[in-house]
Write a protein that holds these residues in place. Structure first.
Motif, PDB file in Angstrom:
ATOM      1  N   UNK A 359       0.824  -1.221   0.000  1.00  0.00           N
ATOM      2  CA  UNK A 359       0.000   0.000   0.000  1.00  0.00           C
ATOM      3  C   UNK A 359       0.852   1.262   0.000  1.00  0.00           C
ATOM      4  N   UNK A 360       2.027   1.177   0.611  1.00  0.00           N
ATOM      5  CA  UNK A 360       2.900   2.355   0.730  1.00  0.00           C
ATOM      6  C   UNK A 360       3.253   2.881  -0.661  1.00  0.00           C
ATOM      7  N   UNK A 361       3.255   4.192  -0.788  1.00  0.00           N
ATOM      8  CA  UNK A 361       3.610   4.793  -2.071  1.00  0.00           C
ATOM      9  C   UNK A 361       2.437   4.989  -3.012  1.00  0.00           C
ATOM     10  N   UNK A 362       1.250   4.437  -2.658  1.00  0.00           N
ATOM     11  CA  UNK A 362       0.061   4.670  -3.484  1.00  0.00           C
ATOM     12  C   UNK A 362      -0.551   6.005  -3.054  1.00  0.00           C
ATOM     13  N   UNK A 363      -0.377   7.024  -3.869  1.00  0.00           N
ATOM     14  CA  UNK A 363      -0.881   8.358  -3.528  1.00  0.00           C
ATOM     15  C   UNK A 363      -2.415   8.377  -3.553  1.00  0.00           C
ATOM     16  N   UNK A 364      -2.989   7.876  -4.646  1.00  0.00           N
ATOM     17  CA  UNK A 364      -4.433   7.694  -4.772  1.00  0.00           C
ATOM     18  C   UNK A 364      -4.669   6.419  -5.552  1.00  0.00           C
ATOM     19  N   UNK A 365      -5.419   5.487  -4.979  1.00  0.00           N
ATOM     20  CA  UNK A 365      -5.652   4.229  -5.682  1.00  0.00           C
ATOM     21  C   UNK A 365      -6.660   3.373  -4.952  1.00  0.00           C
ATOM     22  N   UNK A 392     -10.669   2.311  -0.838  1.00  0.00           N
ATOM     23  CA  UNK A 392     -10.018   3.484  -1.421  1.00  0.00           C
ATOM     24  C   UNK A 392      -8.766   3.810  -0.618  1.00  0.00           C
ATOM     25  N   UNK A 393      -7.671   4.095  -1.325  1.00  0.00           N
ATOM     26  CA  UNK A 393      -6.381   4.374  -0.685  1.00  0.00           C
ATOM     27  C   UNK A 393      -5.936   5.805  -0.972  1.00  0.00           C
ATOM     28  N   UNK A 394      -5.332   6.416   0.043  1.00  0.00           N
ATOM     29  CA  UNK A 394      -4.647   7.702  -0.134  1.00  0.00           C
ATOM     30  C   UNK A 394      -3.397   7.713   0.719  1.00  0.00           C
ATOM     31  N   UNK A 395      -2.278   8.114   0.093  1.00  0.00           N
ATOM     32  CA  UNK A 395      -0.986   8.189   0.789  1.00  0.00           C
ATOM     33  C   UNK A 395      -0.658   6.884   1.533  1.00  0.00           C
ATOM     34  N   UNK A 396      -0.974   5.772   0.877  1.00  0.00           N
ATOM     35  CA  UNK A 396      -0.618   4.474   1.441  1.00  0.00           C
ATOM     36  C   UNK A 396      -1.520   3.979   2.552  1.00  0.00           C
ATOM     37  N   UNK A 397      -2.619   4.703   2.839  1.00  0.00           N
ATOM     38  CA  UNK A 397      -3.528   4.311   3.916  1.00  0.00           C
ATOM     39  C   UNK A 397      -4.903   3.952   3.361  1.00  0.00           C
ATOM     40  N   UNK A 398      -5.545   2.947   4.007  1.00  0.00           N
ATOM     41  CA  UNK A 398      -6.932   2.610   3.664  1.00  0.00           C
ATOM     42  C   UNK A 398      -7.848   3.648   4.296  1.00  0.00           C
ATOM     43  N   UNK A 399      -8.674   4.323   3.471  1.00  0.00           N
ATOM     44  CA  UNK A 399      -9.581   5.347   4.003  1.00  0.00           C
ATOM     45  C   UNK A 399     -10.982   4.801   4.252  1.00  0.00           C
ATOM     46  N   UNK A 400     -11.549   4.086   3.270  1.00  0.00           N
ATOM     47  CA  UNK A 400     -12.917   3.561   3.450  1.00  0.00           C
ATOM     48  C   UNK A 400     -13.193   2.507   2.376  1.00  0.00           C
ATOM     49  N   UNK A 401     -14.190   1.632   2.635  1.00  0.00           N
ATOM     50  CA  UNK A 401     -14.545   0.619   1.633  1.00  0.00           C
ATOM     51  C   UNK A 401     -15.283   1.240   0.454  1.00  0.00           C
ATOM     52  N   UNK A 402     -15.107   0.612  -0.725  1.00  0.00           N
ATOM     53  CA  UNK A 402     -15.762   1.116  -1.934  1.00  0.00           C
ATOM     54  C   UNK A 402     -16.437  -0.045  -2.660  1.00  0.00           C
ATOM     55  N   UNK A 403     -17.513   0.282  -3.369  1.00  0.00           N
ATOM     56  CA  UNK A 403     -18.271  -0.731  -4.121  1.00  0.00           C
ATOM     57  C   UNK A 403     -18.651  -0.159  -5.472  1.00  0.00           C
ATOM     58  N   UNK A 404     -19.264  -0.999  -6.318  1.00  0.00           N
ATOM     59  CA  UNK A 404     -19.749  -0.533  -7.618  1.00  0.00           C
ATOM     60  C   UNK A 404     -18.642  -0.175  -8.586  1.00  0.00           C
TER      61      UNK A 404
END
Length: 446
Positions: A359-365, A392-404
């Motif tokens: 996950x580290x290094x993923x700015x937005x993904x 959803x990832x930002x700055x290597x951290x999991x922010x929230x679950x995503x669907x669809x």
């Protein structure tokens, strides 16, 4: 071995027939399946299937037939049926039987001698306990959709006219559970399972935790706009992709022009971080055995090394077509069909990256943990478009679950884009992979 005595009876029937070769395959097992629901046994099924199959060679024709009875009349009918088929079959010089091997691998762990002696009440208790543990993982886990315990103790035996004779026995145990979590009007499901050759090899607490975590972690999932971004595929999703690739590694597919890798041997087909092999001798592997469905010793076959395509998987027939030796990749789904080529334990070699490092290094993904419709991927072109969910990832951290979400692309481009390989190799059936990070993929969202 009891199956050898049955083989003797079949061989006596073959004597005096005008044959240019013969092969017999015998199989028997003792199978058990238990399902638990709402603290009670919902299903209990036991079976002891048995059967024998023959392939008879007349000239360059090869006929197949089988019987699930050892009655003399049934065996005679089987032999007569295979003879008729052999004479009617189009002549093909590539129809061949396996030669005996000087040595077969020793796999003492394949059979658990304690399994048949385990009381059935303990097996029922294991299914009920798995359901209880799953419901206890989190208050939001409201019900269990399906909770199963399964086992098989099996024996196989192969003999042919070239002097090949090989028998072995094995066992396996499986547990699986599907949990449903609910919160604030949202409902999500999560599934997990375990496989082991032995009764003691199953950790039902880990299975319960896995199903509960998968169900609860996706509660409150949001939609996001589409984007082109780095994507982390967890090992479950990556293994599903490996399974889609499996037919392209078969010599049969190459010969028929239905392989993604046609004409690419020796070329860089994946990222140099990706090494893929089919290990027919893998410890605790679901497809592991001392020999394949024709009696050829199974082996560990490199297919892609540091991204470079090394070769393909063959049974005796397709190997002869290609002018190469069998790689021990004939498989049987029982006695009711002839052997055909297939992978045993197809796997991507694990790397050294931890889940955090992926996950580290993923700015937005996004981290993808579930895909829907992977079976619709085009196994010849490699194009795919599937539904997906995850985080959803930002700055290597999991922010929230995503669907669809929808993932679209090409399998070859996806595997060329792998820029990090995880250390968390896990098998789901006959395909296994660690988690993978892909530099860029097209994600369609809301």
């Amino acid at each position: 071995m009891e199956l050898a005595k049955h083989a003797d009876a079949v061989e006596r029937l073959l004597k005096g027939r005008n044959l240019d070769g013969w092969e017999m395959f015998l199989s028997q097992s003792r199978d058990l399946a238990i399902e638990a629901k709402q603290g009670k046994v919902d299903a209990f099924r036991a079976a002891e299937p048995f059967g024998v199959a023959v392939r008879l060679k007349v000239g360059d024709g090869l006929g197949f037939s089988f019987s699930t009875s050892m009655e003399p009349a049934a065996l005679s009918m089987m032999v007569d049926g295979a003879l008729v088929a052999a004479r009617a079959q189009a002549q093909d010089p590539c129809y061949t039987l396996a030669a005996p091997a000087a040595l077969y691998p020793e796999l003492p762990w394949l059979y658990d001698p304690e399994l048949p002696a385990v009381d059935e009440e303990l097996k029922v208790a294991r299914a009920l306990e798995l359901e209880r543990l799953t419901l206890a993982t989190d208050p939001r886990v409201k019900r269990v959709r399906k909770c199963s315990y399964g086992e098989s103790v099996y024996s196989t035996f192969i003999r042919n006219s070239l002097g090949l004779e090989k028998g072995y026995r094995g066992s396996y145990v499986t547990c699986s559970v599907s949990a449903v979590a609910e919160d604030g009007g949202d409902a999500q499901s999560g599934w997990d399972y375990a496989f082991s050759p032995s009764f003691k090899g199953i950790d039902i607490e880990a299975v319960a935790r896995g199903a509960g975590r998968r169900a609860t972690s996706l509660l409150g999932a949001r939609t996001i706009p589409g984007m082109r971004c780095p994507v982390v595929l967890d090992n479950h999703v990556a293994a599903a992709l490996v399974e889609v690739l499996a037919p392209s590694f078969l010599g049969e597919s190459v010969h028929k022009g239905k392989s993604l890798f046609l004409g690419k041997e020796g070329e860089q087909v994946f990222s140099e971080l990706v090494t893929l092999r089919d290990d027919g001798l893998l410890l605790d592997g679901m497809g592991t055995a001392p020999c394949d469905g024709e009696g050829v010793p199974q082996q560990d076959t490199p297919l892609v090394t540091s991204g470079v395509l090394q070769g393909f998987l063959y049974d005796s027939y397709w190997g002869k077509k290609a002018g190469v030796s069998s790689t021990g990749n004939a498989e049987r789904g029982g006695v009711k069909g002839p052997p055909r080529s297939g992978a045993h334990n197809l796997m991507i070699q694990p790397g050294e990256a931890s889940p955090e490092a992926l996950l580290a290094g993923v700015e937005r993904g996004v981290l993808i943990t579930e895909v829907m419709g992977m079976h619709t991927a085009n196994t010849i072109s490699g194009d795919f478009s599937v539904g997906a969910s995850g985080f959803y990832l930002e700055r290597g951290e999991i922010l929230y679950p995503v669907k669809g979400l929808a993932l679209a692309g090409n399998l070859l481009q996806l595997f060329r884009g792998v820029d990090l390989v995880g250390s968390d190799l896990r098998f789901f059936g006959g395909a296994g992979s660690p988690s993978l990070r892909v530099g860029e993929l097209e994600i369609s969202g809301a």
